[in-house]
Design an enzyme around this catalytic site. Structure first.
Site, mmCIF file in Angstrom:
data_model
loop_
_atom_site.group_PDB
_atom_site.id
_atom_site.type_symbol
_atom_site.label_atom_id
_atom_site.label_comp_id
_atom_site.label_asym_id
_atom_site.label_seq_id
_atom_site.Cartn_x
_atom_site.Cartn_y
_atom_site.Cartn_z
ATOM 1 C CG HIS A 170 26.989 17.807 -23.435
ATOM 2 N ND1 HIS A 170 26.608 17.961 -22.127
ATOM 3 C CD2 HIS A 170 26.367 16.673 -23.848
ATOM 4 C CE1 HIS A 170 25.794 16.982 -21.773
ATOM 5 N NE2 HIS A 170 25.623 16.174 -22.820
ATOM 6 C CG HIS B 63 25.593 11.669 -25.296
ATOM 7 N ND1 HIS B 63 25.650 11.112 -24.033
ATOM 8 C CD2 HIS B 63 25.019 12.883 -25.153
ATOM 9 C CE1 HIS B 63 25.108 11.959 -23.166
ATOM 10 N NE2 HIS B 63 24.725 13.036 -23.815
ATOM 11 C CE LYS C 86 26.091 15.386 -17.512
ATOM 12 N NZ LYS C 86 25.718 15.189 -18.894
ATOM 13 C CG HIS D 160 20.971 15.971 -16.977
ATOM 14 N ND1 HIS D 160 20.848 15.580 -18.284
ATOM 15 C CD2 HIS D 160 19.715 16.256 -16.553
ATOM 16 C CE1 HIS D 160 19.565 15.611 -18.634
ATOM 17 N NE2 HIS D 160 18.863 16.012 -17.600
ATOM 18 C CG HIS E 294 22.046 19.494 -21.690
ATOM 19 N ND1 HIS E 294 21.386 19.594 -20.496
ATOM 20 C CD2 HIS E 294 22.585 18.264 -21.703
ATOM 21 C CE1 HIS E 294 21.524 18.474 -19.824
ATOM 22 N NE2 HIS E 294 22.263 17.646 -20.540
ATOM 23 C CG ASP F 68 22.830 16.471 -24.993
ATOM 24 O OD1 ASP F 68 23.509 15.449 -24.776
ATOM 25 O OD2 ASP F 68 21.742 16.682 -24.449
HETATM 26 O O1 DOR Z 1 18.354 13.779 -24.714
HETATM 27 C C1 DOR Z 1 19.284 13.303 -24.074
HETATM 28 N N1 DOR Z 1 19.974 12.219 -24.507
HETATM 29 N N2 DOR Z 1 19.626 13.875 -22.915
HETATM 30 C C2 DOR Z 1 20.539 13.335 -22.110
HETATM 31 O O2 DOR Z 1 20.768 13.884 -21.072
HETATM 32 C C3 DOR Z 1 21.191 12.051 -22.449
HETATM 33 C C4 DOR Z 1 21.176 11.819 -23.873
HETATM 34 C C5 DOR Z 1 21.544 10.387 -24.243
HETATM 35 O O3 DOR Z 1 22.538 9.881 -23.729
HETATM 36 O O4 DOR Z 1 20.845 9.796 -25.083
HETATM 37 ZN ZN ZN Z 2 24.064 14.766 -22.930
#
Ligand code: DOR
Ligand code: ZN
Length: 350
Positions: free
Chosen positions: A19, A21, A105, A142, A180, A253
């Protein structure tokens, strides 16, 4: 068998991040090398602006990631698409046939960063969910309700009863990843539920409870969603992650936001952990006396869930104290890594 507490180094199969970003453009180019140094593959979240909603978008995004990868680093992005109220069964089948898309997702609309195009009501997604169940494409959730009347610390537990249990009753063969997880209730549900379900756990939810957000003042770099919970929940997550149960696997995450957007009157949610992810997990497993369970959690369980082989090759962690930098360049701006200025007792060897 537990490792000797004096163990100075630990070699494990090269891990994956289930997971992550990565963002896009200059931000992606800055953060990608941190992940690629440690992990063989990562499930890449689709919450770009605009979101990655089709196979075509995901293919183009994947190409941009591969372009940005520094020479000499081997890394495979495992792509996802973003479920909307309008995702068709055909789109799901195209995604499956592409071979590059490994999950769909679910962001409940309004739950978190760039989730406004997310699902307003799962009942609108019946055809897509049916197709996913049929072709074996996992739903990555999520897992928080967005009802403003529900206390923010309860939104995950309420999601289990209101959304997850009914969903899995309607689609019993759907593969689900509860992303998460942050609560004892989620850990217990995933441990005990019937059918194909897994969960990712972040390093920050293993290391910290909600006090960390308020220690000596408000500390925005510890704010993420789902938000950190009470100590009893942290302990339940550590127990799950170190249990050896293959339903629990690593997902950082890691969510980079520019320093100025975190240190802000309305700061963004997300902790940046890609720089030192494996070392943070090693810290948590070491504190639990369970370093011998790190390899399963980080390198084997997730691959098995996603029907992929484990990575070839290995990484080595050494006992070596080092200081986490205060900030790092990110595109035109900077990002503050989790626990900046803190010290870690493990370091990944090059
Ligand atoms: O803390 C987070 N940041 N939780 C999420 O679900 C998305 C993520 C983000 O994309 O910044
Ligand atoms: Zn995330």
């Amino acid at each position: 068998m537990p490792l000797n507490p004096d163990t100075q180094s630990l070699t494990i199969v090269r891990p994956d991040d289930w997971h992550l970003h990565l963002r896009d453009g200059a931000t992606m180019a800055s953060v990608l090398p941190h992940t690629a140094r440690q992990f063989g593959r990562a499930i890449v979240m689709p919450n770009l602006r605009p979101p990655v909603t089709t196979t075509g978008h995901a293919q183009a995004y994947r190409e941009r990631i591969l372009q940005a990868l520094p020479a000499g680093l081997e890394f495979e992005p495992l792509m996802t698409i973003y479920l909307t109220d309008n995702t068709s069964a055909n789109e799901i089948r195209r995604a499956r046939e592409s071979g590059i898309i490994h999950g769909v997702k679910l962001y409940p609309a309004g739950a978190t960063t760039n989730s406004d195009a997310g699902v307003t009501d799962l009942r609108k997604c019946g055809a897509a969910l049916e197709a996913m169940q049929e072709c074996g494409l996992p739903l990555l959730m999520h897992g928080e309700v967005t009802d403003a009347a529900i206390d923010i610390f309860d939104r995950e537990a309420v999601f289990i009863d209101r959304v997850l249990i009914p969903l899995r009753k309607d689609f019993p063969a759907l593969k689900v990843v509860f992303e998460h997880i942050t609560t004892r209730q989620a850990a217990q549900y995933v441990r005990d539920a019937a059918g194909a379900i897994g969960a990712t756990i972040t390093a920050h939810h293993l290391l910290y409870n909600r006090n960390e957000i308020f220690r000596g003042g408000i500390r925005p770099h510890y704010y993420c969603l789902p938000v950190l919970k009470r100590e009893e929940h942290r302990q339940a997550l550590v127990a799950a992650a170190t249990s050896g149960n293959p339903r629990f696997f690593l997902g950082t995450d890691s969510a980079p936001h520019a320093k100025g957007l975190k240190e802000h009157a309305c700061g963004c949610a997300g902790c940046y952990t890609a720089l030192h992810a494996l070392e943070l997990y090693a810290e948590a497993f070491s504190a639990a006396g369970a370093l011998d369970k790190l390899e399963g959690f980080a390198s084997l369980h997730g691959a098995a869930f996603y029907d992929l082989p484990a990575n070839a090759g290995s990484v080595t962690l050494e006992r070596h104290e080092w200081e986490i930098p205060a900030e790092l360049p990110m595109g035109e701006t900077t990002v503050v890594p989790l626990d900046a200025g803190g010290r870690l007792g493990w370091r990944m060897a090059d």
